[in-house]
Motif scaffolding. Structure first.
Motif, PDB file in Angstrom:
ATOM      1  N   GLY A 147       0.818  -1.214   0.000  1.00 11.83           N
ATOM      2  CA  GLY A 147       0.000   0.000   0.000  1.00 11.83           C
ATOM      3  C   GLY A 147       0.851   1.262   0.000  1.00 11.83           C
ATOM      4  N   PRO A 148       0.236   2.412  -0.357  1.00  3.79           N
ATOM      5  CA  PRO A 148       1.011   3.651  -0.501  1.00  3.79           C
ATOM      6  C   PRO A 148       1.539   4.228   0.816  1.00  3.79           C
ATOM      7  CG  PRO A 148      -1.339   4.067  -0.821  1.00  3.79           C
ATOM      8  CD  PRO A 148      -1.169   2.579  -0.751  1.00  3.79           C
ATOM      9  N   LEU A 149       0.863   3.976   1.954  1.00 11.44           N
ATOM     10  CA  LEU A 149       1.328   4.588   3.207  1.00 11.44           C
ATOM     11  C   LEU A 149       2.603   3.915   3.718  1.00 11.44           C
ATOM     12  CD1 LEU A 149      -2.015   5.293   5.114  1.00 11.44           C
ATOM     13  CD2 LEU A 149      -0.759   6.736   3.507  1.00 11.44           C
ATOM     14  N   VAL A 150       2.675   2.580   3.594  1.00  5.22           N
ATOM     15  CA  VAL A 150       3.910   1.885   3.974  1.00  5.22           C
ATOM     16  C   VAL A 150       5.059   2.392   3.095  1.00  5.22           C
ATOM     17  CG1 VAL A 150       5.105  -0.348   3.963  1.00  5.22           C
ATOM     18  CG2 VAL A 150       2.835  -0.169   4.983  1.00  5.22           C
ATOM     19  N   ALA A 151       4.786   2.537   1.792  1.00  2.00           N
ATOM     20  CA  ALA A 151       5.831   3.029   0.879  1.00  2.00           C
ATOM     21  C   ALA A 151       6.253   4.456   1.263  1.00  2.00           C
ATOM     22  CB  ALA A 151       5.314   2.994  -0.562  1.00  2.00           C
ATOM     23  N   GLU A 152       5.283   5.294   1.610  1.00  2.00           N
ATOM     24  CA  GLU A 152       5.608   6.675   1.991  1.00  2.00           C
ATOM     25  C   GLU A 152       6.430   6.717   3.285  1.00  2.00           C
ATOM     26  OE1 GLU A 152       2.148   9.238   2.120  1.00  2.00           O
ATOM     27  OE2 GLU A 152       3.274  10.809   3.164  1.00  2.00           O
ATOM     28  N   LEU A 153       6.062   5.862   4.235  1.00  5.04           N
ATOM     29  CA  LEU A 153       6.837   5.805   5.488  1.00  5.04           C
ATOM     30  C   LEU A 153       8.257   5.318   5.208  1.00  5.04           C
ATOM     31  CD1 LEU A 153       6.727   6.165   8.612  1.00  5.04           C
ATOM     32  CD2 LEU A 153       6.226   3.720   8.759  1.00  5.04           C
ATOM     33  N   GLU A 154       8.382   4.314   4.352  1.00  2.00           N
ATOM     34  CA  GLU A 154       9.723   3.802   4.019  1.00  2.00           C
ATOM     35  C   GLU A 154      10.582   4.898   3.392  1.00  2.00           C
ATOM     36  OE1 GLU A 154       8.813   0.345   1.628  1.00  2.00           O
ATOM     37  OE2 GLU A 154       8.867  -1.005   3.370  1.00  2.00           O
ATOM     38  N   ARG A 155      10.014   5.679   2.465  1.00  2.00           N
ATOM     39  CA  ARG A 155      10.778   6.772   1.837  1.00  2.00           C
ATOM     40  C   ARG A 155      11.143   7.829   2.890  1.00  2.00           C
ATOM     41  NH1 ARG A 155       9.468   3.326  -1.315  1.00  2.00           N
ATOM     42  NH2 ARG A 155      11.161   2.441  -0.122  1.00  2.00           N
ATOM     43  N   GLY A 156      10.190   8.119   3.795  1.00  2.00           N
ATOM     44  CA  GLY A 156      10.433   9.104   4.859  1.00  2.00           C
ATOM     45  C   GLY A 156      11.562   8.659   5.779  1.00  2.00           C
ATOM     46  N   LEU A 157      11.582   7.353   6.091  1.00  2.00           N
ATOM     47  CA  LEU A 157      12.621   6.831   6.978  1.00  2.00           C
ATOM     48  C   LEU A 157      13.980   6.829   6.282  1.00  2.00           C
ATOM     49  CD1 LEU A 157      10.569   3.896   8.552  1.00  2.00           C
ATOM     50  CD2 LEU A 157      11.547   5.836   9.810  1.00  2.00           C
ATOM     51  N   GLU A 158      13.982   6.507   4.979  1.00  2.00           N
ATOM     52  CA  GLU A 158      15.252   6.541   4.236  1.00  2.00           C
ATOM     53  C   GLU A 158      15.832   7.952   4.286  1.00  2.00           C
ATOM     54  OE1 GLU A 158      13.981   3.079   1.006  1.00  2.00           O
ATOM     55  OE2 GLU A 158      14.022   5.171   0.391  1.00  2.00           O
ATOM     56  N   GLU A 159      14.960   8.927   4.071  1.00  2.00           N
ATOM     57  CA  GLU A 159      15.420  10.313   4.061  1.00  2.00           C
ATOM     58  C   GLU A 159      15.853  10.764   5.451  1.00  2.00           C
ATOM     59  OE1 GLU A 159      13.647  14.566   2.635  1.00  2.00           O
ATOM     60  OE2 GLU A 159      13.012  12.740   1.627  1.00  2.00           O
TER      61      GLU A 159
END
Ligand SMILES: *Cc1c(COP(=O)(O)O)cnc(C)c1O
Length: 354
Positions: free
Chosen positions: A33-45
């Motif tokens: 889902g898009p929220l898990v993906a968004e959290l993953e990108r946020g954590l990478e950053e």
């Protein structure tokens, strides 16, 4: 009013509501889902890692990392007996055997020379813990490389440490409510290795690789609802970090003027998740009791090889279970969150100087 050891950071309720609404509309609750993906990108950053894979807990992050490495079943993983029990349990869940090694008495993290002593033919990996806000010795990376062993770090206590980024084969974090940034229950595995990132994504989802069940795996995926909690907590993070940084300084000041406790590894300490002071092991119980009488909840973390613990029968390479247990009793975890007030700090200082 009693001040607790931990206090979960409250997510922004309005933002959470908006994000949750989107889940209802999409009717997508998990699996890419898009929220898990968004959290993953946020954590990478936020953390500076190239790849982040969200998981259902810090424990499943550790197990996922070990499974993704494809280690031979029954292999030995060198780790520390000074940690939360999640660390060896995650090793066992991956079909591997934890082997405990002694810690540096100053930093309470794995002693590289004892690790070297413990490496033998059945050793398949090293799993050090960045404990109580102190990063493990970088000599471990050099040692592992020399022996061709992968290193999986337990960074449940080390969210936000820039200098652990890029170390090891994979690093597992916890996003449990009692840590810092959180998703209620959750965690993530971070790596800079793009191929390992793919294997982690298979391992966390039953080992499935494009509909073929090729690999070892578990169901360790994070749900969309949990990711919404994390995304709604992110905006509150910097204020909480600032509060914890000033608390860390206040505790150091209190410890410096005390004859009963001392600052833990002062040149290395920068706790953001959990903070400890050090004491004479004989004094630990009475200091904790006196703090409780002042409505301050503090606690020790017994060594996992200590009497009555799950791993009580296990040897500790480079030390004894008894000495390790004593070392664990030289640390007291103090309340560590943005709700700790000046009067709590005053009570703590009073106990320390009594
Ligand atoms: C909290 C913690 C874990 C496990 O994290 P969960 O998210 O609770 O599964 C692992 N290791 C250490 C050192 C921890 O403190």
């Amino acid at each position: 009013m009693t001040v607790t050891l931990g206090q979960p950071l409250a997510p922004d309720a309005e933002l959470f509501g908006t994000l949750a609404q989107g889940i209802w509309e999409r009717a997508r609750w998990s699996n890419g889902g898009p929220l898990v993906a968004e959290l993953e990108r946020g954590l990478e950053e936020a953390a500076g890692w190239r790849h982040v894979v969200a998981t259902a807990s810090g424990t499943s992050a550790l197990t996922t990392a070990l499974l993704a490495l494809g280690l031979p079943r029954g292999g030995e993983v060198i780790t520390s007996p000074l940690t939360f029990r999640a660390t060896p349990l995650a090793i066992e869940a991956a079909g591997l055997t934890p082997v405990f090694v002694s810690s540096d008495p100053h930093t309470l993290t794995l002693d590289p020379s004892a690790v070297e002593q413990a490496i033998h033919a059945r050793t398949v990996a090293i799993l050090p813990v960045h404990l109580f806000g102190v990063a493990t010795d970088t000599a471990l990376d050099v040692l592992a490389e020399a022996h061709g062993l992968p290193v999986v770090y337990d960074a449940a206590h080390a969210y936000g440490f820039a200098d652990i980024v890029g170390r090891g084969t994979a690093t597992a974090y916890s996003l449990h409510a009692t840590k810092l940034l959180h998703t209620g229950e959750g965690g993530f595995v971070a790596t800079d290795d793009g191929q390992l990132d793919q294997r982690l994504r298979h391992a966390v989802n039953f080992g499935i690789d494009r509909d073929h069940d090729l690999h070892a795996g578990i169901n360790g995926k994070m749900s969309e609802l949990a990711a919404a909690v994390g995304l709604a907590t992110f905006p509150r993070l910097s204020a909480e970090v600032a509060a914890r940084e000033s608390l860390r300084l206040a505790y150091a000041t209190a410890a410096e003027s005390s004859s009963r406790v001392r600052v833990h590894a002062p040149e290395r300490r920068r706790a953001l998740v959990m903070d400890v002071v050090r004491c004479d092991p004989q004094e630990q119980a009475s200091i904790i009791r006196e703090l409780a009488e002042h409505d301050v909840i503090a606690r020790g973390f017994p060594a996992l090889c200590g009497e009555g613990e799950r791993y009580a029968d296990r040897p500790v390479v480079g030390s004894t279970a008894r000495d390790t247990d004593e070392l664990s009793r030289s640390a007291i975890a103090l309340p560590f969150h943005g709700r700790v007030q000046q009067r709590h700090i005053d009570s703590i200082s009073e106990v320390f100087s009594s």
